[in-house]
Design an enzyme around this catalytic site. Structure first.
Site, PDB file in Angstrom:
ATOM      1  N   ALA A 225      11.919   0.521  31.807  1.00 46.78           N
ATOM      2  CA  ALA A 225      11.208   1.144  32.809  1.00 46.78           C
ATOM      3  C   ALA A 225      12.143   0.758  34.127  1.00 46.78           C
ATOM      4  O   ALA A 225      12.514   1.126  35.096  1.00 46.78           O
ATOM      5  CB  ALA A 225      10.006   0.962  32.820  1.00 46.78           C
ATOM      6  N   ALA A 226      12.133  -1.295  33.900  1.00 57.08           N
ATOM      7  CA  ALA A 226      12.938  -1.205  35.790  1.00 57.08           C
ATOM      8  C   ALA A 226      14.345  -0.191  36.006  1.00 57.08           C
ATOM      9  O   ALA A 226      15.167   0.086  35.209  1.00 57.08           O
ATOM     10  CB  ALA A 226      12.972  -2.563  35.122  1.00 57.08           C
ATOM     11  N   PRO A 227      14.195  -0.572  37.358  1.00 59.82           N
ATOM     12  CA  PRO A 227      13.992  -1.236  38.546  1.00 59.82           C
ATOM     13  C   PRO A 227      12.175   0.089  38.627  1.00 59.82           C
ATOM     14  O   PRO A 227      11.356   0.191  39.680  1.00 59.82           O
ATOM     15  CB  PRO A 227      14.839  -0.457  39.760  1.00 59.82           C
ATOM     16  CG  PRO A 227      15.630   0.531  38.824  1.00 59.82           C
ATOM     17  CD  PRO A 227      15.645   0.384  37.634  1.00 59.82           C
TER      18      PRO A 227
ATOM     19  N   ASN B  92      11.829   3.871  39.101  1.00 57.55           N
ATOM     20  CA  ASN B  92      11.619   5.001  39.376  1.00 57.55           C
ATOM     21  C   ASN B  92      11.155   6.204  38.954  1.00 57.55           C
ATOM     22  O   ASN B  92       9.901   6.860  39.451  1.00 57.55           O
ATOM     23  CB  ASN B  92      13.223   5.653  40.210  1.00 57.55           C
ATOM     24  CG  ASN B  92      13.497   4.917  41.415  1.00 57.55           C
ATOM     25  OD1 ASN B  92      12.917   4.501  42.450  1.00 57.55           O
ATOM     26  ND2 ASN B  92      14.337   5.053  41.440  1.00 57.55           N
ATOM     27  N   LYS B  93      11.064   5.881  37.893  1.00 59.09           N
ATOM     28  CA  LYS B  93      10.886   7.088  36.277  1.00 59.09           C
ATOM     29  C   LYS B  93       8.823   6.743  36.015  1.00 59.09           C
ATOM     30  O   LYS B  93       8.538   7.165  36.114  1.00 59.09           O
ATOM     31  CB  LYS B  93      11.344   6.814  35.355  1.00 59.09           C
ATOM     32  CG  LYS B  93      13.035   7.948  35.399  1.00 59.09           C
ATOM     33  CD  LYS B  93      13.827   7.882  34.262  1.00 59.09           C
ATOM     34  CE  LYS B  93      15.059   7.666  34.842  1.00 59.09           C
ATOM     35  NZ  LYS B  93      16.180   6.817  35.389  1.00 59.09           N
TER      36      LYS B  93
ATOM     37  N   CYS C 120      21.944   8.481  31.298  1.00 62.33           N
ATOM     38  CA  CYS C 120      23.021   8.304  32.222  1.00 62.33           C
ATOM     39  C   CYS C 120      23.984   8.176  32.097  1.00 62.33           C
ATOM     40  O   CYS C 120      24.916   8.058  32.578  1.00 62.33           O
ATOM     41  CB  CYS C 120      23.180   8.097  33.998  1.00 62.33           C
ATOM     42  SG  CYS C 120      22.848   5.821  33.499  1.00 62.33           S
TER      43      CYS C 120
HETATM   44  C1  LIG Z   1      18.404   2.965  32.108  1.00 64.29           C
HETATM   45  S1  LIG Z   1      17.948   1.797  32.582  1.00 64.29           S
HETATM   46  C2  LIG Z   1      16.039   1.992  33.068  1.00 64.29           C
HETATM   47  C3  LIG Z   1      15.952   3.011  34.350  1.00 64.29           C
HETATM   48  C4  LIG Z   1      14.616   3.194  34.970  1.00 64.29           C
HETATM   49  N1  LIG Z   1      13.901   3.954  33.606  1.00 64.29           N
HETATM   50  C5  LIG Z   1      14.686   3.595  35.861  1.00 64.29           C
HETATM   51  O1  LIG Z   1      14.319   4.917  35.535  1.00 64.29           O
HETATM   52  O2  LIG Z   1      14.845   3.332  37.481  1.00 64.29           O
HETATM   53  C6  LIG Z   1      17.193   0.355  31.344  1.00 64.29           C
HETATM   54  C7  LIG Z   1      16.626  -0.272  31.076  1.00 64.29           C
HETATM   55  O3  LIG Z   1      16.611  -0.940  30.524  1.00 64.29           O
HETATM   56  C8  LIG Z   1      16.488  -2.515  30.414  1.00 64.29           C
HETATM   57  N2  LIG Z   1      17.121  -3.132  28.519  1.00 64.29           N
HETATM   58  C9  LIG Z   1      17.336  -3.045  27.887  1.00 64.29           C
HETATM   59  N3  LIG Z   1      16.847  -3.465  26.765  1.00 64.29           N
HETATM   60  C10 LIG Z   1      15.576  -3.628  26.761  1.00 64.29           C
HETATM   61  C11 LIG Z   1      15.142  -3.854  25.807  1.00 64.29           C
HETATM   62  N4  LIG Z   1      15.384  -4.063  24.159  1.00 64.29           N
HETATM   63  N5  LIG Z   1      13.678  -3.540  26.150  1.00 64.29           N
HETATM   64  C12 LIG Z   1      13.298  -3.380  27.508  1.00 64.29           C
HETATM   65  N6  LIG Z   1      14.512  -2.953  27.706  1.00 64.29           N
HETATM   66  C13 LIG Z   1      15.278  -2.984  27.727  1.00 64.29           C
HETATM   67  C14 LIG Z   1      17.637  -2.973  30.896  1.00 64.29           C
HETATM   68  O4  LIG Z   1      16.859  -3.849  31.944  1.00 64.29           O
HETATM   69  C15 LIG Z   1      17.612  -2.079  32.088  1.00 64.29           C
HETATM   70  O5  LIG Z   1      16.534  -2.388  33.006  1.00 64.29           O
END
Ligand SMILES: C[S@@+](CC[C@H](N)C(=O)[O-])C[C@H]1O[C@@H](n2cnc3c(N)ncnc32)[C@H](O)[C@@H]1O
Length: 343
Positions: A141-143, A145-146, A263
């Protein structure tokens, strides 16, 4: 970044003197300078948890911005300049400005009334469209926006479970969600792959948004130039992780719909992941998204959406929606508002 603005600006000025250039863009590698010519407008999502589209339009008009209504075609976006702005062609609550418009210091942004979010990145929550009061998971989820977009669609009612592995990004997310007025969420610094789908806490989860880590190759400003061999290995590792996440998400017993997005412009992370997942999970099928959208997933996955600067004036993006097939005895679930279901 704003806190360190003065020091960052001084450092930038020193680099420009050292490299003997006068414009910021002259510091970019030439491959990136070329893509800067592809115009991506500035998209602004109105945060309906705090305000309304009409109020934001009125506020901006009072500030001297010039509202141009809804464009007839994509090319109208290329004519945006100065303080002109439009409504988006596809997404309600999204406004479009010239790419040079900067809202980082604007009251509406600082107060959480508007979110600076690219159009493609608004598609996943818009398409998932969870009903008010539903239980939803934002898996990576981080950061956030979605997540805040989902909360706005849910009108802050229901439960929004948001997971991320990265504690720092989660802490930023916490601040951003507070500013956006999101209250229906539960954040967890947890590996989504270790979340137990059978846990009773998630027994009512019917909707999942999965936006896992990807190569980021669709981000015009981030396009990297790894040697092909390294790139191949990296893509394979990412695709394996993405498929693992997608298969895991489908284990939630009440899941009805899931949106998968990246993306990335690579089919390896997009159509190939979705195809492998469908082969393993025949109880799910693809949903045909936004029939009017100009760029489709690569054949045969044309139900999915792609996005690009050339065809949609956005960063490169991919979105698929999977839906549980109704059991033989069940009536068909009515398709979600923005979609057509096909087998
Ligand atoms: C593409 S970003 C997400 C952007 C977010 N959906 C937004 O719209 O702001 C991918 C995220 O997946 C997290 N991530 C990577 N592996 C993960 C896991 N096994 N479980 C949960 N989060 C994970 C990363 O830390 C990163 O913040």
């Amino acid at each position: 970044m704003l806190k360190h603005r003065a020091r960052l600006q001084a450092a930038l000025a020193r680099i420009k003197i050292k490299r003997k250039v006068s414009r910021n863009q002259d510091l970019l590698p030439s491959s990136i300078q070329q893509t800067q010519n592809d115009v991506i407008p500035r998209y602004v999502r109105v945060n309906t948890l705090k305000t309304s589209l009409e109020d934001v339009i009125d506020y901006l008009k009072r500030e001297g911005f010039s509202y141009q209504g809804t464009p007839g075609r994509l090319e109208d976006l290329d004519r945006l300049s100065g303080k002109m702005f439009l409504c988006d062609l596809h997404l309600k609550d999204l406004l479009v400005f010239s790419g040079k418009t900067d809202f980082h210091d604007h009251f509406l942004y600082k107060a959480g009334h508007i979110i600076l979010q690219g159009k493609a990145s608004c598609l996943p929550a818009f398409l998932l469209n969870p009903p008010v009061g539903s239980h939803v998971i934002d898996a990576c989820a981080a950061p956030g926006n979605k997540t805040s977009h989902l909360a706005a669609i849910m009108k802050n009612k229901g439960k929004l479970f948001a997971f991320d592995l990265d504690a720092k990004r989660l802490s930023t997310m916490s601040t951003l969600l507070l500013r956006a007025g999101v209250t229906c969420h539960k954040l967890a610094n947890q590996d989504f792959l270790k979340v137990d789908p059978q846990n009773s806490e998630y027994k009512e989860v019917k909707y999942i948004l999965l936006d896992p880590s990807c190569s980021g190759s669709g981000m015009v400003c981030l396009r990297d130039e790894l040697p092909e061999t390294q790139e191949d290995g990296r893509l394979q590792a990412l695709a394996a992780f993405q498929l693992h996440c997608l298969n895991h998400a489908l284990q939630f017993p009440q899941l009805e719909r899931i949106v998968y997005s990246t993306c990335s412009i690579h089919s390896q992370e997009n159509e190939e992941v979705v195809t492998a997942c469908l082969q393993r999970n025949p109880g799910f099928r693809l949903v045909h998204l936004l029939p009017d959208w100009p760029e489709r997933g690569h054949e045969p996955l044309t139900q999915c959406l792609r996005a690009s600067t050339a065809k949609t004036r956005t960063h490169g993006f991919f979105v698929a929606m999977l839906e549980r097939r109704p059991a033989q005895s069940d009536k068909e679930t009515p398709p979600c508002q923005h979609t057509i279901v096909i087998c």
